[in-house]
Design an enzyme around this catalytic site. Structure first.
Site, PDB file in Angstrom:
ATOM      1  N   ASN A 197       0.867  -1.145  -0.061  1.00 12.29           N
ATOM      2  CA  ASN A 197      -0.091   0.027  -0.024  1.00 12.29           C
ATOM      3  C   ASN A 197       0.926   1.251   0.060  1.00 12.29           C
ATOM      4  O   ASN A 197       0.279   2.457  -0.468  1.00 12.29           O
ATOM      5  CB  ASN A 197      -1.024   0.177   1.321  1.00 12.29           C
ATOM      6  N   THR A 198       2.195   1.157   0.597  1.00 13.80           N
ATOM      7  CA  THR A 198       2.926   2.226   0.730  1.00 13.80           C
ATOM      8  C   THR A 198       3.160   3.011  -0.695  1.00 13.80           C
ATOM      9  O   THR A 198       3.328   4.082  -1.027  1.00 13.80           O
ATOM     10  CB  THR A 198       4.169   1.999   1.334  1.00 13.80           C
ATOM     11  N   GLY A 215       1.981   9.917  -0.511  1.00 12.62           N
ATOM     12  CA  GLY A 215       3.377  10.308  -0.589  1.00 12.62           C
ATOM     13  C   GLY A 215       3.711  11.268   0.395  1.00 12.62           C
ATOM     14  O   GLY A 215       5.082  11.577   1.077  1.00 12.62           O
ATOM     15  N   ARG A 238     -12.599  12.852   8.313  1.00 11.51           N
ATOM     16  CA  ARG A 238     -12.775  11.773   7.265  1.00 11.51           C
ATOM     17  C   ARG A 238     -14.001  10.789   7.558  1.00 11.51           C
ATOM     18  O   ARG A 238     -14.871  10.683   6.733  1.00 11.51           O
ATOM     19  CB  ARG A 238     -11.669  10.892   7.084  1.00 11.51           C
ATOM     20  N   GLU A 269       1.502  -0.941   9.279  1.00 12.77           N
ATOM     21  CA  GLU A 269      -0.001  -1.208   9.495  1.00 12.77           C
ATOM     22  C   GLU A 269      -0.348  -2.566   9.928  1.00 12.77           C
ATOM     23  O   GLU A 269      -1.517  -2.619  10.629  1.00 12.77           O
ATOM     24  CB  GLU A 269      -0.783  -1.068   7.975  1.00 12.77           C
ATOM     25  N   LEU A 271       3.234   6.848   6.603  1.00 15.27           N
ATOM     26  CA  LEU A 271       4.577   6.947   5.969  1.00 15.27           C
ATOM     27  C   LEU A 271       5.477   6.854   6.989  1.00 15.27           C
ATOM     28  O   LEU A 271       6.460   6.343   7.036  1.00 15.27           O
ATOM     29  CB  LEU A 271       4.777   7.854   4.757  1.00 15.27           C
TER      30      LEU A 271
HETATM   31  P1  ADP Z   1       3.144  -1.124   5.523  1.00 12.34           P
HETATM   32  O1  ADP Z   1       2.659   0.305   5.139  1.00 12.34           O
HETATM   33  O2  ADP Z   1       2.824  -1.381   6.876  1.00 12.34           O
HETATM   34  O3  ADP Z   1       4.611  -1.371   5.236  1.00 12.34           O
HETATM   35  P2  ADP Z   1       2.240  -1.982   3.155  1.00 12.34           P
HETATM   36  O4  ADP Z   1       0.901  -2.263   2.748  1.00 12.34           O
HETATM   37  O5  ADP Z   1       3.055  -1.159   2.356  1.00 12.34           O
HETATM   38  O6  ADP Z   1       2.314  -2.100   4.651  1.00 12.34           O
HETATM   39  O7  ADP Z   1       3.090  -3.447   2.843  1.00 12.34           O
HETATM   40  C1  ADP Z   1       2.769  -4.600   3.313  1.00 12.34           C
HETATM   41  C2  ADP Z   1       3.320  -5.795   2.391  1.00 12.34           C
HETATM   42  O8  ADP Z   1       3.266  -7.115   2.765  1.00 12.34           O
HETATM   43  C3  ADP Z   1       2.895  -5.751   0.841  1.00 12.34           C
HETATM   44  O9  ADP Z   1       3.799  -5.666   0.020  1.00 12.34           O
HETATM   45  C4  ADP Z   1       2.091  -7.278   0.802  1.00 12.34           C
HETATM   46  O10 ADP Z   1       2.100  -7.657  -0.532  1.00 12.34           O
HETATM   47  C5  ADP Z   1       3.103  -8.050   1.774  1.00 12.34           C
HETATM   48  N1  ADP Z   1       2.501  -9.328   2.369  1.00 12.34           N
HETATM   49  C6  ADP Z   1       1.005  -9.252   2.819  1.00 12.34           C
HETATM   50  N2  ADP Z   1       0.823 -10.459   3.229  1.00 12.34           N
HETATM   51  C7  ADP Z   1       1.821 -11.310   3.045  1.00 12.34           C
HETATM   52  C8  ADP Z   1       2.288 -12.621   3.221  1.00 12.34           C
HETATM   53  N3  ADP Z   1       1.507 -13.291   3.806  1.00 12.34           N
HETATM   54  N4  ADP Z   1       3.653 -13.082   2.800  1.00 12.34           N
HETATM   55  C9  ADP Z   1       4.542 -12.301   2.228  1.00 12.34           C
HETATM   56  N5  ADP Z   1       4.256 -10.691   2.121  1.00 12.34           N
HETATM   57  C10 ADP Z   1       2.961 -10.464   2.365  1.00 12.34           C
END
Ligand code: ADP
Length: 627
Positions: free
Chosen positions: A197-198, A203, A443, A592, A608
């Site tokens: 999600n990042t 940004g 929001r 998250e 972020l």
């Molecule tokens: P944060 O903002 O907390 O870093 P993000 O949504 O940016 O969270 O990133 C979470 C990442 O974890 C994503 O790239 C997602 O594809 C990955 N992810 C989610 N579940 C799994 C899993 N079971 N195994 C490996 N990667 C995972």
């Protein structure tokens, strides 16, 4: 008959293509359609020599993250070339644009799965090629039945000092930090690219450089950032974690800059961010973070990315988390062991409908969070880390605190396609053409009000203030002209015409805008405050004097699940806490996936910051952990 002939020749072409490419990919002889087609091919090919396609080059325009032109060249029996003209997101859609055309040509088929995390882009390419196949007289359904062969790979056992699960913002900050501490790192990532999600975030990164001229000029301080974060979350956040977030935020910015990340000069206020303290990267959306982390990995050994590998269960030995059991792309088992610590950074659960509904029951914040409510999140964000942590006894906190935005695209739930450029200069109207909420409010309040409207849908109404040319871009690099051309926004010379285009009663829309304009112009308002309590009417920067400068614009929006503030309980060392209040040795969590920092409402621009501050601590402490 003509159709059969096409299928027959098509199946032959697919068989030939398979043979020519050494069977790296071959037609889906497992599907009925393809089997039938192949049988027909065998019987008919001898007697029929007509081609599958009308040779030539054909184009189709489709919509991925943005409009895309797909141009396909055919000879009589095969797809020989695919060209894309696109402006997809770096790090997410771009890798798919680089690889998928080659895969389609190699396969001579369309039965390719969308790449998780980049489904819009993947589906747009497949749709564009299908359109061209149709134009060339090919059989799209038969091509969709041609799928790549999956060969199960061998099971694997891997070891590194630190294991990071999830290659989003928090995971990559942790991986780089652990590597800077001299450790080898394996990053397990479910999708084919880093970002999560990042990468989709606007940004904005909130951070106060205490005592700097910029902070002083804005009357800002770390303490004020603390207050706004804590109070903005209805005082539900853990004060120690909030304190850490705001205190270490600017260190995080400096660390990123040391790694080579560039920020735009100055500061800005992000929607829902409350104050002018957001740093904006030079690269669009969240892509700058991943470009930076990738550049670090290009220059330093020791971080191994395991893409398309899904973590399933944490491995626990004698009460200590020692690794993770994963599933590889082909269903094979991948066991990863950590010499030091394991970092959980899998993001939230915005795309897990079952979890959304279960935990919404706790707070009943939202009328429903069933599958009818889309999400801004990538499809991979399904709460896996929360489930895995719970299995080893982790405590979950504030799971019912789920943030929705009122600004989702009705088709995808994404924030793309948003036409607003300033809170002060737009209104929201429902399908009756009436306003229904204070558009400058919180929001959650705006979204709750939207739930009460017919079809849970609203239109943002704007005029051309702020759009002098129509080529100005939003956070997603889209111009309003693009959006209108793609049918995702509406444009008209009069409010009556705009009302007709979006199907709301013209007299209501006109009356609504007139009333709003009366407030903007400040006339005759003595004792007549806005009926929804709106106070933000004029935006001097945009010289906004109401909605009265043609052309007028509208775009439909729906509620969309954005951020899950609940999750795994951690302490300030990012150690995961169990249901008894004790540390689970060896397990760290950041981003998250964790809960209890943002309380009931996360400030815009703080997510972020969270990934950088807590990701770095998790990486550092996992590196230092000794069994
Ligand atoms: P944060 O903002 O907390 O870093 P993000 O949504 O940016 O969270 O990133 C979470 C990442 O974890 C994503 O790239 C997602 O594809 C990955 N992810 C989610 N579940 C799994 C899993 N079971 N195994 C490996 N990667 C995972």
């Amino acid at each position: 008959m003509r159709k059969n002939r096409r299928i027959a020749a098509l199946a032959m072409a697919a068989v030939l293509a398979g043979a020519m490419t050494g069977c790296q990919s071959k037609p889906a002889d497992t599907t009925t359609a393809a089997t039938e087609a192949a049988t027909e091919a065998a019987t008919e090919a001898a007697t029929e020599a007509a081609g599958t396609y009308t040779p030539g080059t054909y184009s189709a325009t489709v919509t991925g993250m943005k409009e895309m032109t797909v141009t396909v060249t055919f000879d009589a029996d095969a797809i020989t070339d695919i060209q894309l003209e696109h402006e997809e997101t770096p790090g997410i859609g771009v890798p798919v644009c680089d690889t998928m055309p080659g895969q389609i040509i190699e396969l001579q088929g369309l039965g390719i799965d969308a790449v998780s995390g980049a489904t819009l882009t993947s589906n747009a390419i497949l749709e564009g090629v299908a359109d061209c196949v149709e134009q060339a007289g090919g059989d799209v359904e038969a091509l969709k039945a041609v799928k790549p062969e999956v060969v199960k790979e061998a099971d694997e056992e891997l070891t590194a000092d630190v294991v990071v699960i999830g290659a989003g913002g928090a995971g990559m900050a942790a991986a780089v930090t652990a590597n800077q501490a001299g450790k080898s790192v394996i990053v397990i990532e479910k999708t084919a690219s880093m970002g999560g999600n990042t990468a989709l975030a606007g940004g904005a990164l909130n951070a106060v450089d205490e005592g700097s001229e910029e902070a002083l000029a804005r009357d800002d301080s770390v303490e004020f950032h603390y207050q706004q974060t804590y109070e903005g979350g209805d005082e539900q956040g853990d004060p120690e974690l909030v304190r850490k977030l705001v205190t270490e935020a600017y260190d995080g910015v400096e660390w990123l800059m040391d790694l080579g990340m560039e920020f735009q000069p100055g500061l800005f206020t992000v929607t829902g961010g409350m104050w002018e303290r957001a740093h904006k990267p030079v690269e669009p959306e969240g892509s700058g973070f991943f470009k930076t982390y990738q550049a670090y990995m290009d220059e330093h050994d020791g971080i191994t990315m395991k893409y398309e590998t899904t973590a399933k269960h944490l491995i626990m030995e004698d009460g200590v988390v020692t690794g993770v059991e994963c599933e590889g792309k082909t269903g094979n088992k991948v066991t990863v062991t950590a010499n030091n610590g394991v970092v959980l950074a899998t993001g939230g659960f915005g795309r897990n409908v079952e979890m959304r509904e279960k935990y919404n029951e706790e707070t009943k914040l939202w009328p429903t969070l069933d599958e009818s409510i889309p999400s801004t999140n990538t499809t991979a964000i399904t709460g896996d880390g929360i489930i895995m942590a719970e299995e080893v006894g982790a405590q979950l906190v504030q799971m019912g605190n789920i943030q929705l935005l009122p600004l989702g695209d009705p088709e995808t739930g994404s924030l793309s396609g948003n036409i607003e450029h300033a809170v002060e200069s737009r209104i929201f109207v429902n399908k009756e053409g009436n306003r229904f909420v204070n558009e400058g409010g919180r929001r959650d309040e705006m979204t709750l009000a939207l739930f009460e409207q017919p079809d849970t849908l609203m239109y943002i109404i704007m005029d051309s203030d702020g759009y002098p040319t129509g080529d100005e871009v939003n956070n997603f690099n889209e111009t309003i002209n693009d959006l209108v051309a793609a049918g995702r926004a509406y444009k008209a010379d009069t409010l009556e015409e705009l009302a007709e285009q979006i199907g709301v009663p013209a007299e209501n829309l006109v009356a609504t805008v007139e009333e709003y304009n009366r407030h903007c112009l400040g006339g005759d308002l003595e004792g007549q405050p806005d009926e929804f309590g709106r106070t933000l009417f004029t935006d001097t920067a945009q010289e906004n004097d109401g909605i009265n400068d043609a052309p007028y614009y509208a775009a439909a929006r729906v509620p969309t699940v954005h951020h899950t503030m609940g999750g795994v309980k951690i302490n300030v060392n990012t150690e995961v806490i169990d249901t008894e209040g004790n540390v689970i040795p060896g397990l760290y969590a950041a981003g998250e996936v964790t809960g209890g920092i943002h309380g009931s409402n996360r400030l815009g621009g703080n997510a972020l910051t969270d990934t950088v501050v807590f990701g770095r601590t998790a990486g550092e402490n996992a590196a230092a952990f000794e069994r």
